[in-house]
Design a protein around this motif. Structure first.
Motif, PDB file in Angstrom:
ATOM      1  N   VAL A 504       0.839  -1.201   0.000  1.00  0.00           N
ATOM      2  CA  VAL A 504       0.000   0.000   0.000  1.00  0.00           C
ATOM      3  C   VAL A 504       0.875   1.253   0.000  1.00  0.00           C
ATOM      4  O   VAL A 504       0.802   2.092  -0.892  1.00  0.00           O
ATOM      5  N   ILE A 505       1.733   1.392   1.008  1.00  0.00           N
ATOM      6  CA  ILE A 505       2.500   2.636   1.139  1.00  0.00           C
ATOM      7  C   ILE A 505       3.640   2.728   0.126  1.00  0.00           C
ATOM      8  O   ILE A 505       4.144   3.814  -0.144  1.00  0.00           O
ATOM      9  N   GLU A 506       4.051   1.580  -0.464  1.00  0.00           N
ATOM     10  CA  GLU A 506       5.127   1.609  -1.454  1.00  0.00           C
ATOM     11  C   GLU A 506       4.607   1.536  -2.883  1.00  0.00           C
ATOM     12  O   GLU A 506       5.397   1.386  -3.824  1.00  0.00           O
ATOM     13  N   ALA A 507       3.284   1.633  -3.054  1.00  0.00           N
ATOM     14  CA  ALA A 507       2.732   1.719  -4.411  1.00  0.00           C
ATOM     15  C   ALA A 507       3.345   2.941  -5.088  1.00  0.00           C
ATOM     16  O   ALA A 507       3.367   4.036  -4.523  1.00  0.00           O
ATOM     17  N   THR A 508       3.854   2.758  -6.313  1.00  0.00           N
ATOM     18  CA  THR A 508       4.654   3.791  -6.965  1.00  0.00           C
ATOM     19  C   THR A 508       4.019   4.239  -8.271  1.00  0.00           C
ATOM     20  O   THR A 508       3.585   3.410  -9.085  1.00  0.00           O
ATOM     21  N   ASP A 509       3.971   5.549  -8.469  1.00  0.00           N
ATOM     22  CA  ASP A 509       3.395   6.088  -9.700  1.00  0.00           C
ATOM     23  C   ASP A 509       4.460   6.145 -10.793  1.00  0.00           C
ATOM     24  O   ASP A 509       5.643   5.860 -10.541  1.00  0.00           O
ATOM     25  N   PRO A 510       4.082   6.502 -12.025  1.00  0.00           N
ATOM     26  CA  PRO A 510       5.066   6.547 -13.119  1.00  0.00           C
ATOM     27  C   PRO A 510       6.206   7.518 -12.880  1.00  0.00           C
ATOM     28  O   PRO A 510       7.259   7.414 -13.529  1.00  0.00           O
ATOM     29  N   ASP A 511       6.020   8.485 -11.975  1.00  0.00           N
ATOM     30  CA  ASP A 511       7.091   9.438 -11.652  1.00  0.00           C
ATOM     31  C   ASP A 511       7.964   8.958 -10.502  1.00  0.00           C
ATOM     32  O   ASP A 511       8.761   9.724  -9.953  1.00  0.00           O
ATOM     33  N   HIS A 512       7.776   7.685 -10.103  1.00  0.00           N
ATOM     34  CA  HIS A 512       8.572   7.036  -9.053  1.00  0.00           C
ATOM     35  C   HIS A 512       8.307   7.625  -7.665  1.00  0.00           C
ATOM     36  O   HIS A 512       9.155   7.539  -6.772  1.00  0.00           O
ATOM     37  N   GLU A 513       7.149   8.211  -7.467  1.00  0.00           N
ATOM     38  CA  GLU A 513       6.750   8.708  -6.150  1.00  0.00           C
ATOM     39  C   GLU A 513       5.877   7.660  -5.475  1.00  0.00           C
ATOM     40  O   GLU A 513       5.053   7.012  -6.132  1.00  0.00           O
ATOM     41  N   GLN A 514       6.065   7.459  -4.168  1.00  0.00           N
ATOM     42  CA  GLN A 514       5.330   6.427  -3.447  1.00  0.00           C
ATOM     43  C   GLN A 514       4.088   6.993  -2.759  1.00  0.00           C
ATOM     44  O   GLN A 514       4.019   8.182  -2.428  1.00  0.00           O
ATOM     45  N   PHE A 515       3.129   6.099  -2.523  1.00  0.00           N
ATOM     46  CA  PHE A 515       1.851   6.492  -1.923  1.00  0.00           C
ATOM     47  C   PHE A 515       2.039   7.006  -0.495  1.00  0.00           C
ATOM     48  O   PHE A 515       1.382   7.935  -0.068  1.00  0.00           O
ATOM     49  N   ASP A 516       2.890   6.405   0.288  1.00  0.00           N
ATOM     50  CA  ASP A 516       3.362   6.755   1.630  1.00  0.00           C
ATOM     51  C   ASP A 516       2.263   6.824   2.700  1.00  0.00           C
ATOM     52  O   ASP A 516       1.077   6.764   2.417  1.00  0.00           O
ATOM     53  N   ASP A 517       2.723   6.964   3.960  1.00  0.00           N
ATOM     54  CA  ASP A 517       1.818   6.958   5.125  1.00  0.00           C
ATOM     55  C   ASP A 517       0.859   8.137   5.116  1.00  0.00           C
ATOM     56  O   ASP A 517      -0.296   8.012   5.542  1.00  0.00           O
ATOM     57  N   ALA A 518       1.325   9.291   4.690  1.00  0.00           N
ATOM     58  CA  ALA A 518       0.475  10.479   4.724  1.00  0.00           C
ATOM     59  C   ALA A 518      -0.759  10.299   3.856  1.00  0.00           C
ATOM     60  O   ALA A 518      -1.876  10.691   4.248  1.00  0.00           O
ATOM     61  N   ARG A 519      -0.592   9.682   2.698  1.00  0.00           N
ATOM     62  CA  ARG A 519      -1.740   9.478   1.814  1.00  0.00           C
ATOM     63  C   ARG A 519      -2.695   8.440   2.393  1.00  0.00           C
ATOM     64  O   ARG A 519      -3.909   8.493   2.160  1.00  0.00           O
ATOM     65  N   VAL A 520      -2.141   7.476   3.139  1.00  0.00           N
ATOM     66  CA  VAL A 520      -3.010   6.502   3.821  1.00  0.00           C
ATOM     67  C   VAL A 520      -3.918   7.221   4.812  1.00  0.00           C
ATOM     68  O   VAL A 520      -5.135   6.977   4.875  1.00  0.00           O
ATOM     69  N   LEU A 521      -3.352   8.132   5.591  1.00  0.00           N
ATOM     70  CA  LEU A 521      -4.148   8.861   6.596  1.00  0.00           C
ATOM     71  C   LEU A 521      -5.218   9.723   5.921  1.00  0.00           C
ATOM     72  O   LEU A 521      -6.349   9.828   6.423  1.00  0.00           O
ATOM     73  N   ILE A 522      -4.865  10.329   4.787  1.00  0.00           N
ATOM     74  CA  ILE A 522      -5.852  11.128   4.066  1.00  0.00           C
ATOM     75  C   ILE A 522      -7.012  10.255   3.597  1.00  0.00           C
ATOM     76  O   ILE A 522      -8.193  10.631   3.716  1.00  0.00           O
ATOM     77  N   SER A 523      -6.686   9.067   3.055  1.00  0.00           N
ATOM     78  CA  SER A 523      -7.734   8.150   2.586  1.00  0.00           C
ATOM     79  C   SER A 523      -8.655   7.743   3.735  1.00  0.00           C
ATOM     80  O   SER A 523      -9.879   7.711   3.583  1.00  0.00           O
ATOM     81  N   LEU A 524      -8.052   7.414   4.891  1.00  0.00           N
ATOM     82  CA  LEU A 524      -8.869   7.013   6.037  1.00  0.00           C
ATOM     83  C   LEU A 524      -9.776   8.155   6.494  1.00  0.00           C
ATOM     84  O   LEU A 524     -10.949   7.951   6.832  1.00  0.00           O
ATOM     85  N   ASN A 525      -9.249   9.365   6.502  1.00  0.00           N
ATOM     86  CA  ASN A 525     -10.045  10.519   6.930  1.00  0.00           C
ATOM     87  C   ASN A 525     -11.184  10.812   5.969  1.00  0.00           C
ATOM     88  O   ASN A 525     -12.277  11.224   6.384  1.00  0.00           O
ATOM     89  N   GLU A 526     -10.930  10.617   4.661  1.00  0.00           N
ATOM     90  CA  GLU A 526     -11.938  10.942   3.664  1.00  0.00           C
ATOM     91  C   GLU A 526     -12.946   9.824   3.451  1.00  0.00           C
ATOM     92  O   GLU A 526     -13.943  10.016   2.746  1.00  0.00           O
ATOM     93  N   SER A 527     -12.706   8.636   4.074  1.00  0.00           N
ATOM     94  CA  SER A 527     -13.644   7.520   3.939  1.00  0.00           C
ATOM     95  C   SER A 527     -14.837   7.717   4.857  1.00  0.00           C
ATOM     96  O   SER A 527     -14.857   8.622   5.693  1.00  0.00           O
TER      97      SER A 527
END
Length: 570
Positions: A504-527
């Motif tokens: 989950v947190i190491e999912a990588t986009d085409p620009d080699h940027e990772q999803f990371d912990d911060a995006r996990v927290l955003i997803s949980l908050n927005e759910s």
């Protein structure tokens, strides 16, 4: 002692020593009994005659073949030949007998020769890439011909190329292919006494004799100049030495004299701009030496042979790839059997999960377990690495977790014992991260521990997010005497526990940027905060983030929590 080794069918792998004459068939009175519908009751006989073994078909229904060619009369067997009875294939081996090798093999010796420069104009060359040469559509001008004779000769040579091409494209077995080509060379060149095919590996420059024969099939030794073969390969030209006995550059001294070799043709086998080997024939009749047309014809055959060899190798690679894909598909089905079919059905709670491997098989693991005290065990782990090795270790992890959970109810105790066993068996450099939780469905108390894994998160009903990071230790498989601590957390109505692997947190986009912990927290908050809602939101956000890029790692997710009572209106 010579023997037959069966390669397929009901007795595949069995070896039969040949001591005298033997009969192969389906009948019980034969020496080698093969129960196969394509085998006749008395199918074929292998017999010793005139200091060699021969195979004869006994008027079988489906025939007998040697190196892919059907036989109609007693046929000599050489060491390494493949014999086919109906659909059953067997290797004839006689390697342990020196005399057998001498009788069955023509030996190729590559000799280093000094170039003394005395060619006396006996050497002709022809470019293998020349369409006129490779297609043999133009007769050379060395021999005068009128128009009709030239046309007839051209037609004959084109027919030879067609016939040879048709024959050698009838098999996808490299060994059979080389034997077929060698047999065709003696048919096409009646003046040829000896010939061989050598394969060339451009990576290391090695030449490997693949098949060597003389016209009578008798023992012979073919000495060849490395200078000749190397020049044919490096220049990609066919080379014709019209009088080898008087050609210092390509002469092999005593060998040439002993066999009275008068002319030699050596051509490269070129396909897709790569040299795959050489064809070599020689003749000892001074009245019928090879000429430039013979070299052109051999170049054409060499081109056909190279293309067939390239296709055979491609087919072999594709077949291996197909078998590998079938094995991986089977491994995927087997691995999924180690994972739960569905989340547990626990009154008052909602469980959801999701699993996907980066490759066909992976190292992520999760399970739901019934503990001895009635609690529900929730285990989620990640074996280091990906692919087959991780999947095999995951299977062991699954078995060991179930074993220890059957007699223990406390997460810390379970993974302490689990670690002690795994550390003894784990390969160097491998380890496992694991989070283990035990839920008391009656009280909502959650006991948990972690072995180097990402802490589980709790998304409370009010939107607060709590990390369960108060217990645990290093990953499994590193130190066998590690004692793992545990802690407890009280779940309330509206709480959802979220645990996942680093896919989950190491999912990588085409620009080699990772999803990371911060995006996990955003997803949980927005759910919406429910197990189903968090799962869908988190997976959707990851998918949108990577924008079609291939997954970097296996991804597993578990969400659970107390169900929210539905309001009823009367």
């Amino acid at each position: 002692m010579p023997k037959l080794i069966i390669k397929n069918g009901p007795i595949s792998g069995q070896e039969f020593e040949i001591n005298g004459d033997i009969v192969v068939g389906r009948g019980t009175m034969t020496d080698i009994v093969i129960v196969d519908p394509t085998i006749s009751r008395r199918h074929a006989m292998v017999a010793f005659a005139k200091e060699r073994y021969v195979v004869s078909d006994l008027q079988s229904g489906n025939g007998t073949r040697v190196n892919g060619m059907p036989i109609h009369e007693p046929t000599p067997l050489r060491d390494g030949d493949e014999v086919q009875f109906g659909n059953i294939r067997a290797d004839f081996l006689w390697k342990d007998n020196k005399k057998a090798r001498e009788l069955s093999e023509t030996v190729v010796k590559i000799q280093e020769m000094e170039d003394r420069g005395n060619t006396r104009q006996h050497v002709e060359r022809m470019d293998a890439a020349n369409p006129g040469a490779s297609l043999v559509i133009q007769p050379t001008q060395d021999i005068p011909r009128d128009g009709l004779e030239a046309l007839l000769e051209m037609s004959k040579r084109l027919q030879v190329i067609y016939d040879v091409g048709k024959a050698i494209t009838s098999t996808l077995d490299e060994d059979k292919l080389m034997n077929l080509i060698m047999a065709k060379l003696f048919e096409v060149f009646p003046q040829a006494n000896r010939g061989f095919i050598m394969l060339y590996d451009p990576k290391d420059g090695q030449l490997t004799p693949k098949v060597a024969r003389n016209r009578k099939g008798e023992a012979a030794e073919i000495s060849v100049s490395r200078t000749l073969v190397k020049e044919a390969i490096d220049s990609r030209q066919g080379i014709l030495s019209k009088d080898a006995m008087d050609d210092d550059r390509y002469s092999l001294g005593q060998s040439i004299a002993n066999f009275k070799i008068h002319s030699v043709v050596c051509v490269p086998m070129v396909a897709d701009d790569q040299v795959l080997g050489v064809l070599h024939i020689d003749a000892n009749d001074p009245l019928h030496p090879f000429d430039k047309d013979d070299m052109a014809l051999l170049l054409g055959i060499g081109g056909q042979a190279a293309l067939s060899l390239a296709n055979t190798r491609l087919h072999t690679r594709l077949l291996k790839q197909e078998l590998l894909e079938q094995d991986l598909a089977l491994a995927t089905r087997i691995q999924l059997r180690f994972l739960p079919d569905h989340p547990p059905d626990v009154e008052g709670y909602t469980f959801v999960d999701d699993y996907s491997a980066a490759l066909e098989v992976g190292g992520d693991y999760y399970d739901f377990l019934q503990l001895p005290n009635g609690n529900i065990g929730i285990a989620l782990g990640d074996v280091s690495g990906k692919g087959v090795s991780a999947a095999l270790y995951m299977a062991k992890l699954s078995s060991d977790v179930r074993f220890h959970s059957a007699s223990n109810s406390e997460p810390g105790e379970i993974i302490t014992k689990l670690n002690a066993g795994l550390t003894k068996d784990v390969e160097e450099g491998m380890f496992v991260t694991l989070v283990y939780m035990a839920l008391n469905p009656k009280t909502g108390e959650l006991t948990y521990t972690s072995a180097g894994h990402l802490p589980a998160l709790v998304r409370r009903g009010n939107g607060e997010i709590i990390s369960l990071d108060k217990a645990g230790d290093i990953p499994l498989g590193i130190e066998d005497d590690t004692v793992f601590s545990q802690a407890t957390f009280q779940l309330r109505e509206g709480d959802t526990v979220v645990t996942f692997t680093d896919g989950v947190i190491e999912a990588t986009d085409p620009d080699h940027e990772q999803f990371d912990d911060a995006r996990v927290l955003i997803s949980l908050n927005e759910s919406d905060g429910t197990p189903e809602g968090i799962k869908e939101k988190l997976l959707s956000d990851v998918k949108e983030f990577i924008r079609g890029a291939p997954p970097n790692d296996d991804l597993t997710l578990i969400c659970f929590g107390p169900s929210i009572p539905k309001l009823e209106f009367g």
